[in-house]
Motif scaffolding. Structure first.
Motif, PDB file in Angstrom:
ATOM      1  N   HIS A  56       0.870  -1.193   0.000  1.00 20.77           N
ATOM      2  CA  HIS A  56       0.000   0.000   0.000  1.00 20.77           C
ATOM      3  C   HIS A  56       0.906   1.243   0.000  1.00 20.77           C
ATOM      4  CE1 HIS A  56      -3.483   2.097   2.498  1.00 20.77           C
ATOM      5  NE2 HIS A  56      -2.984   2.904   1.593  1.00 20.77           N
ATOM      6  N   HIS A  86       2.701   4.820  -1.395  1.00 18.66           N
ATOM      7  CA  HIS A  86       2.481   6.109  -2.064  1.00 18.66           C
ATOM      8  C   HIS A  86       3.841   6.792  -2.248  1.00 18.66           C
ATOM      9  CE1 HIS A  86      -1.859   5.852  -1.433  1.00 18.66           C
ATOM     10  NE2 HIS A  86      -1.677   5.672  -0.152  1.00 18.66           N
ATOM     11  N   LYS A 141      -7.438   3.147  -8.492  1.00 17.11           N
ATOM     12  CA  LYS A 141      -7.770   3.340  -7.073  1.00 17.11           C
ATOM     13  C   LYS A 141      -9.075   4.107  -6.907  1.00 17.11           C
ATOM     14  CE  LYS A 141      -6.841   3.867  -2.528  1.00 17.11           C
ATOM     15  NZ  LYS A 141      -5.738   4.648  -2.009  1.00 17.11           N
ATOM     16  N   HIS A 175      -7.378  -0.512   4.415  1.00 13.67           N
ATOM     17  CA  HIS A 175      -7.928  -0.067   5.711  1.00 13.67           C
ATOM     18  C   HIS A 175      -8.912  -1.070   6.312  1.00 13.67           C
ATOM     19  CE1 HIS A 175      -5.694   3.440   4.812  1.00 13.67           C
ATOM     20  NE2 HIS A 175      -6.441   3.747   3.769  1.00 13.67           N
ATOM     21  N   ASP A 192       0.336   4.064   3.609  1.00 13.65           N
ATOM     22  CA  ASP A 192       0.187   5.458   4.011  1.00 13.65           C
ATOM     23  C   ASP A 192       1.389   6.017   4.748  1.00 13.65           C
ATOM     24  OD1 ASP A 192      -2.140   5.776   2.658  1.00 13.65           O
ATOM     25  OD2 ASP A 192      -3.443   5.383   4.363  1.00 13.65           O
TER      26      ASP A 192
HETATM   27 ZN   LIG Z   1      -3.332   4.966   1.202  1.00 17.28          ZN
END
Ligand SMILES: [Zn+2]
Length: 427
Positions: free
Chosen positions: A65, A67, A188, A249, A325
């Motif tokens: 996950h 970024h 996404k 999440h 994240d």
């Molecule tokens: Zn994220």
């Protein structure tokens, strides 16, 4: 490409099944050619010999996950206001450093400008820049007022938003097709809100089924994958109803959602990104988010719900993966392996299960289950040489000094220390 023989290493195979054992590993070209126990040493032949001196050799980690283009700023708006030229350089630097940190594979979970992830993936694959194996994402696709819509009401300029804002199924189709044309691996969707967004908290679910169905149809037609931001219970169910199997999440669930996840457990992956919840609650005072403020934003409630949901998923055999994240001031890049520690401390994982979630499961979530994620003969040589025993203390996997070497595709991205007392190249 020279062959490499790791001798005197403690082999942790990444399957979660086998206790580590001492032995040696021969890499030939970009693949693991031979794995041997210390009782049957492998002859070096012409290989470069790396004496591991008892260090652990394990598969490279996967971040499920990622970024790369999040720029370690304290808020969402700052991600988008970085000019494109600087942003490309930043993203390339972050990609290189993830590899150095031991992540030989990363799964893009959204980028900040339309082609950032695609360009970085292509540059890695063509050898222009170093970086992990990478699956490129689209920007986040959202609805007006949702997570990713950073446009002030009086300044109707979409470029203020790090997401693409869509209205209705046909608009969704248009944007999804644009990203597919650009060459993304994953599209996404932000199905739920987020406590960071005033008015669209983590329990909100604003994207319509018609919008999600249009996206799912377009993406399936081209053999790509949809990935979703889904914090609310309704959004988790919505994802599963539409056959979406990579869920980020999944903080809020109920029995029905857990049953649905369990029923799809051979297909579904959950990458919760719990590091940021922990950081917002207990480590973000310096950036203006005191513990009390985080509680009032809803993070205490979400942390408790997420721990319960993820513990239940893990018990039911749903694959829960670390990472997610990292890339904010309060949850900076390269500390991603901290999730392993949080999995052990708060989600009921054994250290072996936590490691399996970024090795065996990592290979699966990258769609390369027969090539990466295990230290096994015939697999690609994505390997970490680690100073110490990660099963005794998973925290060492986020300590740059303890990651002695990183090999991707048979080549050292981080070479083992030369002239060190314990490690030397013999050839
Ligand atoms: Zn994220």
């Amino acid at each position: 490409m020279a062959d490499t023989l790791f001798t005197n290493v403690r082999i942790l195979d990444g399957t979660g099944q086998n206790a580590p054992y001492s032995g040696s590993v021969l890499v030939s070209g970009n693949r693991i050619r031979q794995v041997g126990r210390s009782t049957a040493p492998i002859a070096p032949g012409g290989a470069t010999v790396i004496d591991g001196a008892g260090a652990t050799l394990m598969p490279g980690m996967t971040e499920a996950h990622t970024h790369f283009s999040w720029n370690d700023a304290p808020d969402l708006a700052a991600i988008q206001t970085m000019p494109l030229e600087e942003h490309v350089l930043w993203t390339a630097k972050v990609a290189r450093n993830y590899l150095q940190a031991g992540f030989t594979s990363c799964l893009g979970a959204a980028c900040a400008k339309p082609r950032l992830d695609v360009v970085i993936r292509n540059a890695i694959n063509s050898g222009q820049i170093p970086g992990p194996r990478y699956l490129a994402a689209s920007q986040e696709i959202t609805v007006p007022g949702g997570l990713g819509d950073e446009m002030p009401p009086h300044l109707p300029f979409p470029d203020f938003s790090f997401g693409q804002v869509v209205n209705g199924a046909e608009d969704m189709r248009r944007i999804v097709r644009m990203f597919l044309k650009y060459g993304v691996d994953s599209v996404k969707l932000n199905l739920s809100g987020d406590n960071f967004v005033p008015g669209a908290d983590a329990k909100t679910t604003w994207m319509t089924d018609a919008e999600v169905a249009a996206a799912a149809q377009e993406v399936a037609m081209r053999g790509k994958r949809i990935i979703v931001h889904a914090r609310s219970c309704a959004s988790v169910k919505q994802a599963l109803r539409h056959g979406i199997h990579l869920i980020y999440h999944a903080s809020f669930t109920d029995e029905e959602a857990l049953d649905m996840l369990e029923a799809a457990k051979d297909k579904v992956f959950v990458a919760p990104g719990i590091g940021i919840l922990y950081a917002l609650l207990w480590e973000s005072e310096r950036w203006g988010i005191s513990h009390d403020k985080a509680v009032s934003m809803g993070y205490e409630e979400e942390w408790a719900a997420a721990c319960n949901s993820l513990k239940a998923m893990h018990k039911r055999g749903v694959r829960v993966l670390p990472g997610g994240d990292y890339g904010f001031a309060f949850n900076p890049h390269y500390q991603n392996a901290r999730d392993l520690e949080l999995f052990v401390k708060h989600l009921g994982f054994t250290p072996m299960e936590a490691i399996r979630s970024c090795t065996l499961y990592g290979g699966q979530v990258m769609l390369m289950p027969n090539d990466i994620g295990q230290l096994k003969e015939g697999y690609l040589a994505d390997l970490l040489l680690v100073d110490g025993d990660p099963l005794a203390d998973v925290r060492i996997l986020r300590d740059a000094k303890r990651i002695l070497a990183v090999m991707k595709d048979g080549v050292f991205a981080k070479a083992p220390p030369l002239n060190a007392r314990a490690w030397e190249r013999a050839a």
